[in-house]
Design an enzyme around this catalytic site. Structure first.
Site, PDB file in Angstrom:
ATOM      1  N   LYS A  47      65.517  -2.698  10.241  1.00  0.00           N
ATOM      2  CA  LYS A  47      66.338  -1.800   9.421  1.00  0.00           C
ATOM      3  C   LYS A  47      67.679  -2.456   9.076  1.00  0.00           C
ATOM      4  CE  LYS A  47      65.977   2.333  11.293  1.00  0.00           C
ATOM      5  NZ  LYS A  47      66.293   3.558  12.074  1.00  0.00           N
ATOM      6  N   LYS A  60      68.072   0.217  21.162  1.00  0.00           N
ATOM      7  CA  LYS A  60      67.817   1.656  21.258  1.00  0.00           C
ATOM      8  C   LYS A  60      67.925   2.088  22.699  1.00  0.00           C
ATOM      9  CE  LYS A  60      66.505   4.944  18.394  1.00  0.00           C
ATOM     10  NZ  LYS A  60      66.745   4.887  16.938  1.00  0.00           N
ATOM     11  N   SER A  88      77.251   3.726  10.264  1.00  0.00           N
ATOM     12  CA  SER A  88      77.714   3.312  11.598  1.00  0.00           C
ATOM     13  C   SER A  88      78.446   1.969  11.510  1.00  0.00           C
ATOM     14  CB  SER A  88      76.532   3.151  12.561  1.00  0.00           C
ATOM     15  OG  SER A  88      76.199   4.386  13.132  1.00  0.00           O
TER      16      SER A  88
HETATM   17  N1  GLU Z   1      69.754   6.636  15.394  1.00  0.00           N
HETATM   18  C1  GLU Z   1      69.907   6.179  14.052  1.00  0.00           C
HETATM   19  C2  GLU Z   1      68.735   5.327  13.643  1.00  0.00           C
HETATM   20  O1  GLU Z   1      67.669   5.416  14.198  1.00  0.00           O
HETATM   21  C3  GLU Z   1      71.266   5.525  13.827  1.00  0.00           C
HETATM   22  C4  GLU Z   1      71.503   4.277  14.606  1.00  0.00           C
HETATM   23  C5  GLU Z   1      72.952   3.766  14.511  1.00  0.00           C
HETATM   24  O2  GLU Z   1      73.727   4.311  13.753  1.00  0.00           O
HETATM   25  O3  GLU Z   1      73.242   2.821  15.228  1.00  0.00           O
HETATM   26  O4  GLU Z   1      68.801   4.603  12.694  1.00  0.00           O
END
Ligand code: GLU
Length: 474
Positions: A97, A109, A365
């Site tokens: 991503k 994660k 973010s």
């Molecule tokens: N939890 C979100 C995701 O799965 C955001 C992750 C983030 O902002 O670091 O993309």
């Protein structure tokens, strides 16, 4: 549904399978591909927390999937489905991503295996703070190391506990606020982070729907206005996604929550449904809509665009055949199993993949992390300067044309950018640019059958080059 360990295992395997499908179209050596694929570091911890009179042992994880760029980045989820395989799969998705939207982070994660409904706010705070101090002890958190964010079951509240715990353990770290994103504004958060994933989903689907020839192939017209949408999950991501589609003139025909679904072909109003849910405890029995107590039924109703915005593996080989949508926008991470993906592919459904579509959250973010490191609000330096420049420009136009611009025009033109304007436009630009990159690969590369494979190719190419340029230690 992702209730059993075996299926979570298959979630990780699904990610690996998708990776391999794309890897064939890249030029990297097997060693580099294996390194990109591997989860670099896995932290599995158990810690005690006093709950009432008892001590409970809490199981938690943090996975750093890739270190090709630092810090690692990705949310922390609180859910009973959390296990090592799930967190590994989600961390891997974060790596891809970030690469797709050109956010310079590795993927990470975290997860705590708890049922949030069983605890008071004070107990949740104790669990979150203890988890954070465990991450500190193990060097799994820090502005340059690993930066968590909200995910399923967490929000700005948990992030504020994390930043406070981290800052009290490292009082001399001037960048401590950059140890986590998704914080409340008062704690160094950025405006626009809350709605970022939903807004990114909207920008991504809107961009996909803007190509007339692509829409014709799946029997739809270009544009969002008038499209029938079903959204599964009314959490932060689902709610904002639904709201942006509704505001853009789409018809929200269905909404799905864990206890059931509602459907009205004339359109639902997401805020009115939320108010009904608040008053009655459920979205079911909303006036004028058909209620279904089995949420899975809601996925199979007629619509143009289906947006799963909850957990993984909600569409599998058992229900994929019955899906009527022409476009699936993966707002959640991994909502389709790989078998479902193949079935939908053969039905000619356009799947806009998670590793692109829900990247709005991590994109904003990134903006928040930069803000925390720079210690200054976006727009603070340029807002007044821009307004003065625009004023001078209007004065010149007025004096050369000898015409007055109206008060309303003056007000519109004279507005310098606020933080929220800059964040939203940065997000819009990111989502549009990334979609075009993926679509270009999809159109140009022979044998690439879907947007997911194109998105993986896009990610692998960028990460592969980063590894090559990084050099591997002898
Ligand atoms: N939890 C979100 C995701 O799965 C955001 C992750 C983030 O902002 O670091 O993309």
């Amino acid at each position: 549904m992702a209730t059993e360990n075996a299926e979570n295992n298959s979630f990780f395997l699904s990610v690996q399978r998708n990776f391999e499908k794309a890897a064939r179209h890249t030029i990297f050596d097997r060693g580099i591909l294996d390194q990109i694929k591997a989860c670099n570091s896995i932290l599995r911890i158990k810690f005690p927390v006093k709950i009432g009179e008892d001590v409970e042992v809490i199981e938690a994880y943090r996975v750093q999937h890739s270190h090709h760029k630092l810090p690692c980045k990705g949310g922390i989820r609180f859910s009973m489905e959390v296990d090592q395989e799930e967190v590994m799969a989600l961390a891997a998705l974060m790596t891809y991503k970030c690469a797709i939207v050109n956010v310079p982070f590795g993927g990470g994660k975290g997860g705590i295996k708890i049922d949030t409904k069983k605890y008071t706010v004070f107990e949740l705070e104790k669990i979150t703070r203890r988890y954070t101090s465990e991450l500190c002890k193990k060097n799994f958190i820090g502005p340059g190391i690993d930066v968590p964010a909200p995910d399923y079951g967490t929000s700005a509240r948990e992030m504020s506990w994390i930043v406070d715990t981290y800052s009290s353990l490292f009082p001399n770290d001037i960048n401590a606020q950059a140890c986590v994103t998704g914080k409340p504004i008062s704690q160094g958060g950025v405006r626009g982070r809350t709605e970022a994933t939903g807004l990114g989903v909207f920008f991504g689907v809107r961009e996909a729907c803007s190509f007339k020839e692509d829409m014709e192939k799946i029997g739809l017209t270009a544009g969002i206005s008038g499209k029938r949408i079903i959204v599964q999950g009314l959490g932060n991501v689902g709610y904002h996604t639904a709201k942006y589609f509704q505001d853009a003139g789409a018809t929200l025909v269905g909404l799905i929550e864990f206890d059931g679904a509602i459907y009205d072909e004339n359109g639902l109003d997401v805020d009115a449904v939320q108010a009904h849910r608040k008053a009655t405890g459920s979205i079911l029995n909303y006036a004028g809509a058909v209620s279904m107590s089995d949420p899975a039924q809601g996925l199979e109703k007629p619509c143009d665009i289906l947006i799963p915005a909850a957990l993984e593996s909600v569409i599998d080989k058992n229900n994929a055949e019955r899906i009527q949508a022409r476009i699936i926008g993966e707002a959640a991470n991994g909502p389709l199993t790989s078998e479902a993906d193949e079935i939908l592919q053969s039905k000619g459904v356009m799947v806009i993949p998670d590793i692109y579509l829900n990247a709005g959250g991590v994109t904003v973010s990134y903006f928040e992390w930069l803000k925390s490191l720079s210690h200054v609000r976006y727009g603070r330096l340029e807002k007044r300067f821009s307004e003065n420049m625009y004023k001078e420009l209007i004065d010149i136009i007025e004096s050369t044309t000898e015409k007055q611009v109206s008060k309303l025009e003056r007000k519109m033109i004279l507005r310098g950018p606020d933080e929220i304007d800059l964040v939203h436009s940065g997000l819009e630009d990111t989502m549009i640019g990334a979609y075009r990159e993926i679509r270009d690969i999809y159109m140009a590369e022979p044998g690439v059958e879907d947007l997911r494979t194109a998105a993986f190719i896009c990610a692998i190419n960028k990460i592969g080059v980063a590894y090559q340029e990084l050099g591997i230690f002898p």
